[in-house]
Design a protein around this motif. Structure first.
Motif, mmCIF file in Angstrom:
data_model
loop_
_atom_site.group_PDB
_atom_site.id
_atom_site.type_symbol
_atom_site.label_atom_id
_atom_site.label_comp_id
_atom_site.label_asym_id
_atom_site.label_seq_id
_atom_site.Cartn_x
_atom_site.Cartn_y
_atom_site.Cartn_z
ATOM 1 N N ILE A 228 -10.204 -31.448 -33.675
ATOM 2 C CA ILE A 228 -9.031 -31.811 -32.884
ATOM 3 C C ILE A 228 -7.848 -30.935 -33.260
ATOM 4 N N SER A 229 -7.667 -30.710 -34.562
ATOM 5 C CA SER A 229 -6.528 -29.912 -35.032
ATOM 6 C C SER A 229 -6.825 -29.410 -36.439
ATOM 7 N N GLY A 230 -6.181 -28.280 -36.819
ATOM 8 C CA GLY A 230 -6.294 -27.770 -38.177
ATOM 9 C C GLY A 230 -7.325 -26.682 -38.341
ATOM 10 N N ASN A 231 -7.709 -26.427 -39.588
ATOM 11 C CA ASN A 231 -8.603 -25.335 -39.960
ATOM 12 C C ASN A 231 -10.050 -25.807 -39.918
ATOM 13 N N GLU A 232 -10.813 -25.257 -38.965
ATOM 14 C CA GLU A 232 -12.203 -25.690 -38.831
ATOM 15 C C GLU A 232 -13.093 -25.126 -39.938
ATOM 16 N N ASN A 233 -12.536 -24.178 -40.779
ATOM 17 C CA ASN A 233 -13.311 -23.592 -41.881
ATOM 18 C C ASN A 233 -12.854 -24.109 -43.243
#
Length: 671
Positions: A228-233
């Motif tokens: 949804i939001s932020g760093n996917e890694n």
């Protein structure tokens, strides 16, 4: 001086110091390491605690923001119920305006009788969903039925909206009552949110500015992880996990620190600082111990000097007293005088060696290279060691077939000291009937330089391993029964110091009761043959009888000795007791009346340096060329340079060596 006593004392003291140093060093290193580990653990725990607190705050904040928006559907639902499901578009728009917040991330507010989008506010951007029946859209039907069945707000998404963009939809099911009092499903009031704009009020993006990383995600019915939001890694292994409860769904918030290395860096940094502090205090302890050793060495040095000086001095005073007896024959008196001379020469050697050693230790020992032939350098000391070998019945042999008679630039005095000391020791510690062999060879490795290799072998008593480790230390002597040394113990120290100063090498191979071999390698620059011829020409003897010398000497005994030496060689002497008197005598003398001036350096009223400058400044024909020779006990290189700088021509050291004095007088008077 007993080597075994010194060695045992040094070993005991060194062992104590080593144990103390090692214990202090180990304790310091251990303390620094434990401090670093402790700081690492403390900071890491605090980081985890901080992340947990931040995670709790932001998960609750996100949950409150999302739910507060979705529950705005209750307003429209209430109006629908009040109008029994029959409201006009104008009424819808009026209500929707009250709910709509332009900056909240709300994409649209929808009026959905029977799950069909009939009205939408705003209409712009939502045209694609108008008239859509979500009960007939397979991928949306499950969420729609969830809201109906639970009779509560149900969340759909996140997914790609029909009208475009990533978003979520909250559908609030509306149930009405018919005339018979039966409840039935009428439709939905819905709110569509754009992601991640809808999360602005939760301030998740501010986490990065505060040193944190985050990811907000959900898992759909197919098990897919939707960010949804932020760093996917984000590194999930170090993140704190918290949940965000939204209508009939659950989102996951991951938060980790961007300063994960901080505990390790702080721990290592703390340990390094600790190590530096330990090293600093160890260095201070080392300096204190070094100073302590220096004081001990200084005390030992003066103790040794005092002992070694008093021994020949006792002989000088004792035999002088004996020689004063009126009952002695001429032969007995001469024998005493010979012993006095021998003891005096030994005392002079000790003083000279001590000065050389002191200058070398302070880095002030300097070479004064002059042209010499290699053969003449060997000849200068060979005669004296031959006499010593014959007296002890030791076979002394030289093999110089591999040594070319080159002219080299070298300090002959120090080269003579090197090999004279080594040969003297070899003869001294070789029993009667033994052998000493000196082998010399040269090689030309490059133009302008010659390599001299000298080895001195003996089949004498050899050295112990303990003594070999300290053999080049001052005053170190290994006294063995029958070979008690009467030397100063400075010879090998001077040899090593001199060889090092000449950038040479010295190696020792010795076995107890089997013999010793010293190998010396020196690199010497070549010089021209003319230099030797010139030097030999200068050394030609000339007659000094009838010459006149001005002697400036304040010490009455030294003045008497110098006057007697000069007069015994037919030289007329005029004496002055200080520099001013000497300068005045010279000023009043006839032109060229004096052939030379012998000038002491340290005198009252006016010293020799000032007197020399005064004579050189006189306006008379012989002032500039008059040979002025320093005759002083100041023998350091800087003393000699000061004499030459003041205008003196040469330097003769005290005690006076008559041969050197007359050689210098011959040279300068002849010129």
């Amino acid at each position: 001086m007993s080597w075994s006593k010194i060695n045992n004392s040094m070993k005991t003291e060194k062992k104590k110091s080593t144990v103390i140093y090692r214990l202090c060093l180990a304790a310091g290193v251990l303390s620094a390491t434990l401090t670093g580990i402790h700081l690492y653990i403390v900071i890491e725990k605090q980081q985890v605690k901080d992340v947990q607190q931040v995670s709790t705050i932001y998960s609750e904040r996100t949950e409150n923001v999302i739910n507060s928006i979705f529950h705005k559907t209750d307003v429209l639902a209430a109006v629908v119920k009040m109008n029994n499901g029959d409201i006009t578009e104008d009424i819808f728009n009026t209500v929707a305006k009250l709910v709509y917040d332009e900056n909240s991330g709300i994409r649209g507010i929808q009026y959905m009788p029977g799950a069909v989008v009939t009205y939408s506010y705003p209409l712009e951007g939502n045209e694609a969903v108008m008239g859509q029946n979500f009960l007939e859209i397979p991928e949306r039907k499950k969420d729609v039925m969830l809201a109906i069945n639970t009779k509560s707000i149900a969340l759909s998404g996140p997914y790609e909206l029909i009208q475009g963009g990533l978003g979520v939809v909250a559908r609030n099911p509306i149930f009405l009552t018919d005339n018979d009092g039966n409840e039935y499903f009428w439709g939905f009031s819905a709110i569509v949110l754009d992601l991640p704009d809808a999360l602005n009020d939760a301030q998740l993006n501010s986490l990065q500015d505060r040193g944190y990383d985050y990811e907000l995600y959900s898992v759909n019915e197919n098990g897919e992880r939707l960010v949804i939001s932020g760093n996917e890694n984000i590194d999930t292994s170090k993140a704190v996990v918290s949940t965000v409860q939204v209508p009939n769904h659950e989102w996951t918030l991951l938060i980790s620190t961007n300063k994960s290395r901080q505990p390790l860096v702080a721990g290592i940094g703390s340990a390094c600082i600790g190590y530096m502090i330990v090293w600093f205090f160890w260095y201070i302890l080392h300096l204190i111990e070094k100073e302590k050793k220096a004081v001990t060495a200084k005390n030992d040095f003066f103790s040794n000097i005092s002992h070694d000086m008093r021994t020949p001095l006792n002989a000088v005073l004792g035999f002088t007293k004996l020689a004063q007896s009126d009952q002695l024959t001429a032969d007995e008196k001469n024998a005493y005088l010979a012993k006095i001379e021998s003891s005096g020469n030994f005392l002079l050697e000790l003083v000279n060696n001590t000065l050389i050693l002191s200058k070398g230790s302070n880095g002030q020992l300097q070479m004064h290279p002059e042209p010499h032939s290699l053969k003449s350098l060997c000849a200068s000391f060979w005669s004296s060691v031959e006499v010593m070998a014959k007296q002890k019945n030791v076979s002394l042999t030289v093999d110089d077939h591999g040594c070319s008679d080159e002219i080299v630039n070298a300090d002959g005095l120090y080269i003579e000291k090197i090999f004279l000391n080594l040969l003297t020791n070899a003869i001294k510690y070789t029993p009667s009937g033994g052998h000493v062999l000196m082998t010399a060879r040269t090689e030309r490795v490059k133009t302008g330089q010659i390599e001299l290799y000298v080895s001195i072998n003996d089949d004498g008593i050899g050295m112990s391993d303990e003594f070999k480790a300290q053999m080049f230390e001052p005053f170190m002597q290994e006294n063995r029964p029958g070979y008690e040394s009467n030397g100063t113990g400075l010879g090998l120290a001077i040899v090593k110091q001199t060889v090092d100063l000449m950038n040479g090498t010295i190696q020792v191979d010795s076995r107890l009761n089997q013999g010793t071999e010293f190998k010396v390698h020196l690199s010497l620059p070549l010089d021209k043959e003319e230099s030797r011829e010139q030097k030999q020409e200068e050394m030609e003897t000339i007659d000094l009888k009838g010459r006149k010398v001005l002697l400036c000497e304040d010490n009455a005994l030294n003045r008497e000795i110098a006057e007697t030496l000069l007069q015994n060689n037919g030289i007329e002497v005029v004496s002055a007791v200080n520099g001013r008197e000497g300068a005045d005598i010279f000023a009043k003398s006839a032109l060229h009346e004096f052939d030379a001036v012998l000038m002491d350096r340290r005198m009252p009223v006016m010293d020799g340096l000032e007197a020399t400058e005064k004579i050189r400044a006189m306006k008379r024909a012989d002032a500039a060329d008059m040979p002025i020779i320093a005759m002083t006990a100041d023998v350091f290189d800087e003393d000699i340079q000061e004499c030459l700088k003041a205008g003196m021509n040469a330097h003769v050291a005290k005690p006076i060596d008559p041969e050197i004095l007359f050689t210098v007088l011959q040279r300068y008077i002849n010129h």
